[in-house]
Design a protein around this motif. Structure first.
Motif, PDB file in Angstrom:
ATOM      1  N   SER A   1       1.193  -1.347   0.323  1.00 36.28           N
ATOM      2  CA  SER A   1       0.000   0.374   0.134  1.00 36.28           C
ATOM      3  C   SER A   1       1.045   0.787  -0.199  1.00 36.28           C
ATOM      4  O   SER A   1       1.735   1.130   0.887  1.00 36.28           O
ATOM      5  CB  SER A   1      -0.845   0.318   0.819  1.00 36.28           C
ATOM      6  N   GLN A   2       0.418   1.988  -0.203  1.00 33.00           N
ATOM      7  CA  GLN A   2       1.318   3.244  -1.101  1.00 33.00           C
ATOM      8  C   GLN A   2       0.699   4.456  -0.241  1.00 33.00           C
ATOM      9  O   GLN A   2      -0.721   5.015  -0.387  1.00 33.00           O
ATOM     10  CB  GLN A   2       1.438   4.382  -1.717  1.00 33.00           C
ATOM     11  N   LEU A   3       1.235   5.521   0.659  1.00 36.14           N
ATOM     12  CA  LEU A   3       0.762   6.948   1.472  1.00 36.14           C
ATOM     13  C   LEU A   3       0.476   7.790   0.158  1.00 36.14           C
ATOM     14  O   LEU A   3       1.591   8.209  -0.394  1.00 36.14           O
ATOM     15  CB  LEU A   3       2.038   7.177   2.357  1.00 36.14           C
ATOM     16  N   ILE A   4      -0.922   8.253   0.799  1.00 42.30           N
ATOM     17  CA  ILE A   4      -0.735   9.397  -0.704  1.00 42.30           C
ATOM     18  C   ILE A   4      -1.200  10.281   0.866  1.00 42.30           C
ATOM     19  O   ILE A   4      -2.068  10.561   1.731  1.00 42.30           O
ATOM     20  CB  ILE A   4      -1.752   9.194  -1.400  1.00 42.30           C
ATOM     21  N   TYR A   5      -1.545  11.635   0.147  1.00 44.57           N
ATOM     22  CA  TYR A   5      -1.959  12.889   0.765  1.00 44.57           C
ATOM     23  C   TYR A   5      -3.099  13.196  -0.556  1.00 44.57           C
ATOM     24  O   TYR A   5      -2.880  14.180  -1.266  1.00 44.57           O
ATOM     25  CB  TYR A   5      -1.043  13.913   0.839  1.00 44.57           C
ATOM     26  N   ARG A   6      -3.778  13.608   0.219  1.00 48.10           N
ATOM     27  CA  ARG A   6      -5.998  14.494  -0.265  1.00 48.10           C
ATOM     28  C   ARG A   6      -5.422  15.624   0.597  1.00 48.10           C
ATOM     29  O   ARG A   6      -4.982  15.952   1.374  1.00 48.10           O
ATOM     30  CB  ARG A   6      -6.297  13.610   0.327  1.00 48.10           C
ATOM     31  N   CYS A   7      -5.949  16.569   0.003  1.00 48.97           N
ATOM     32  CA  CYS A   7      -6.452  18.559   0.387  1.00 48.97           C
ATOM     33  C   CYS A   7      -7.776  17.549   1.085  1.00 48.97           C
ATOM     34  O   CYS A   7      -8.627  16.695   1.362  1.00 48.97           O
ATOM     35  CB  CYS A   7      -7.450  18.810  -1.424  1.00 48.97           C
ATOM     36  N   LYS A   8      -7.878  18.320   2.418  1.00 49.36           N
ATOM     37  CA  LYS A   8      -8.979  18.327   3.930  1.00 49.36           C
ATOM     38  C   LYS A   8     -10.089  18.534   3.172  1.00 49.36           C
ATOM     39  O   LYS A   8     -11.526  17.689   3.753  1.00 49.36           O
ATOM     40  CB  LYS A   8      -8.511  18.613   4.612  1.00 49.36           C
ATOM     41  N   LYS A   9     -10.129  19.609   2.297  1.00 45.21           N
ATOM     42  CA  LYS A   9     -11.953  19.745   1.804  1.00 45.21           C
ATOM     43  C   LYS A   9     -12.199  19.509   1.199  1.00 45.21           C
ATOM     44  O   LYS A   9     -13.744  18.492   0.816  1.00 45.21           O
ATOM     45  CB  LYS A   9     -11.618  21.638   1.026  1.00 45.21           C
ATOM     46  N   CYS A  10     -11.143  19.410  -0.308  1.00 39.48           N
ATOM     47  CA  CYS A  10     -12.311  18.421  -1.207  1.00 39.48           C
ATOM     48  C   CYS A  10     -11.819  16.919  -1.971  1.00 39.48           C
ATOM     49  O   CYS A  10     -12.744  16.337  -2.661  1.00 39.48           O
ATOM     50  CB  CYS A  10     -12.210  19.504  -2.597  1.00 39.48           C
ATOM     51  N   ARG A  11     -10.568  16.602  -1.277  1.00 35.80           N
ATOM     52  CA  ARG A  11     -10.360  15.612  -1.263  1.00 35.80           C
ATOM     53  C   ARG A  11      -9.467  14.584  -2.653  1.00 35.80           C
ATOM     54  O   ARG A  11      -9.374  13.609  -3.052  1.00 35.80           O
ATOM     55  CB  ARG A  11     -11.107  14.016  -0.576  1.00 35.80           C
ATOM     56  N   ARG A  12      -9.460  16.400  -3.096  1.00 35.36           N
ATOM     57  CA  ARG A  12      -8.036  16.110  -4.117  1.00 35.36           C
ATOM     58  C   ARG A  12      -7.402  15.313  -3.847  1.00 35.36           C
ATOM     59  O   ARG A  12      -6.722  15.877  -2.604  1.00 35.36           O
ATOM     60  CB  ARG A  12      -8.309  16.898  -4.777  1.00 35.36           C
ATOM     61  N   ILE A  13      -6.071  14.446  -4.317  1.00 29.09           N
ATOM     62  CA  ILE A  13      -4.953  14.094  -4.485  1.00 29.09           C
ATOM     63  C   ILE A  13      -4.030  14.811  -4.503  1.00 29.09           C
ATOM     64  O   ILE A  13      -4.112  15.161  -5.980  1.00 29.09           O
ATOM     65  CB  ILE A  13      -4.724  12.761  -5.283  1.00 29.09           C
ATOM     66  N   VAL A  14      -3.031  14.903  -3.656  1.00 27.21           N
ATOM     67  CA  VAL A  14      -1.685  16.502  -3.803  1.00 27.21           C
ATOM     68  C   VAL A  14      -0.718  16.251  -3.616  1.00 27.21           C
ATOM     69  O   VAL A  14       0.008  16.442  -5.052  1.00 27.21           O
ATOM     70  CB  VAL A  14      -2.034  17.522  -3.195  1.00 27.21           C
ATOM     71  N   ALA A  15      -0.077  15.060  -3.041  1.00 32.51           N
ATOM     72  CA  ALA A  15       1.291  14.716  -3.085  1.00 32.51           C
ATOM     73  C   ALA A  15       1.171  12.734  -2.920  1.00 32.51           C
ATOM     74  O   ALA A  15       0.054  12.426  -2.181  1.00 32.51           O
ATOM     75  CB  ALA A  15       1.617  15.633  -2.843  1.00 32.51           C
ATOM     76  N   SER A  16       2.115  12.055  -2.792  1.00 28.47           N
ATOM     77  CA  SER A  16       2.492  10.650  -2.866  1.00 28.47           C
ATOM     78  C   SER A  16       3.382  10.834  -1.923  1.00 28.47           C
ATOM     79  O   SER A  16       4.166  11.379  -1.850  1.00 28.47           O
ATOM     80  CB  SER A  16       2.327  10.033  -3.457  1.00 28.47           C
ATOM     81  N   GLU A  17       3.248   9.639  -1.738  1.00 28.58           N
ATOM     82  CA  GLU A  17       5.024   9.118  -0.797  1.00 28.58           C
ATOM     83  C   GLU A  17       5.938   9.641  -1.641  1.00 28.58           C
ATOM     84  O   GLU A  17       7.020   9.920  -1.008  1.00 28.58           O
ATOM     85  CB  GLU A  17       4.757   7.593  -0.341  1.00 28.58           C
TER      86      GLU A  17
ATOM     87  N   GLY B   1      -8.579  21.627  -6.956  1.00 27.26           N
ATOM     88  CA  GLY B   1     -10.012  21.774  -6.725  1.00 27.26           C
ATOM     89  C   GLY B   1     -10.992  22.792  -6.050  1.00 27.26           C
ATOM     90  O   GLY B   1     -11.888  23.356  -6.582  1.00 27.26           O
ATOM     91  N   CYS B   2     -10.322  23.370  -4.644  1.00 27.41           N
ATOM     92  CA  CYS B   2     -11.174  24.199  -3.637  1.00 27.41           C
ATOM     93  C   CYS B   2     -10.743  25.294  -3.503  1.00 27.41           C
ATOM     94  O   CYS B   2     -11.368  26.156  -3.215  1.00 27.41           O
ATOM     95  CB  CYS B   2     -11.679  23.686  -3.285  1.00 27.41           C
ATOM     96  N   ASN B   3      -9.586  25.415  -4.309  1.00 25.33           N
ATOM     97  CA  ASN B   3      -8.679  26.651  -3.506  1.00 25.33           C
ATOM     98  C   ASN B   3      -8.600  27.014  -2.474  1.00 25.33           C
ATOM     99  O   ASN B   3      -8.486  28.543  -2.151  1.00 25.33           O
ATOM    100  CB  ASN B   3      -9.719  28.099  -4.415  1.00 25.33           C
TER     101      ASN B   3
END
Length: 163
Positions: free
Chosen positions: A49-65, A126-128
């Motif tokens: 499994s790979q760690l990813i980071y998402r925007c807390k507001k709109c859940r768009r993927i912004v970065a990965s491990e 996604g949400c600015n």
């Protein structure tokens, strides 16, 4: 200043901006190639499994491990100016401080970087929402380490997920 001298300075600035834009485009191109190679290798062996980071507001993927730039932990509050330290710092023994943000490599979704700015806010596509900031000259992490160039994303504005 004479008119010809102003024009020479303007032309120099334009050539510098073009050079920066060329570097940014090359980084984006290299990143797309790396992502294509990573996705092809991921399809072969997707057991981990790979760690990813998402925007807390709109859940768009912004970065990965793979995008995270690691750094050595600094000396904590001892690395900061005297006025930025808390009053308890000199009384207690220094304890290792967790970083409150992650530093990543420049990515295609970072519009302010694409525009050629030296330092600015990083906004979610996604949400600015403001996710962090960047500075080509570098920044100091909350642990005291200096990262250069710095593309900082605040952990409080991100969700850590595993895919």
């Amino acid at each position: 200043m004479t008119r010809s001298r102003v024009e020479m300075n303007l032309n120099f600035c334009k050539s510098e901006l073009n050079a920066v834009n060329t570097c940014i485009n090359q980084i984006s191109f290299d990143y797309s190639i790396q992502m294509a190679e990573a996705s092809s290798s991921r399809t072969e062996a997707t057991t981990k499994s790979q760690l990813i980071y998402r925007c807390k507001k709109c859940r768009r993927i912004v970065a990965s491990e793979e995008n995270i730039v690691s750094h050595e932990r600094g000396k904590g509050e001892l690395s900061f100016k005297w006025k930025k330290r808390s009053s308890e710092a000199w009384e207690a023994e220094p304890q290792p401080v967790d970083c409150t943000s992650i530093f990543v490599e420049p990515m295609k979704w970072m519009e302010a970087v694409q525009e050629g700015n030296v330092g600015d806010k990083l906004l979610c596509m996604g949400c600015n929402a403001r996710l962090g900031n960047f500075n080509w000259a570098g920044m100091q992490c909350s642990c005291g380490a200096w990262i250069n160039p710095a593309f900082q994303l605040h952990k409080s504005r991100l969700d850590e997920c595993y895919m």
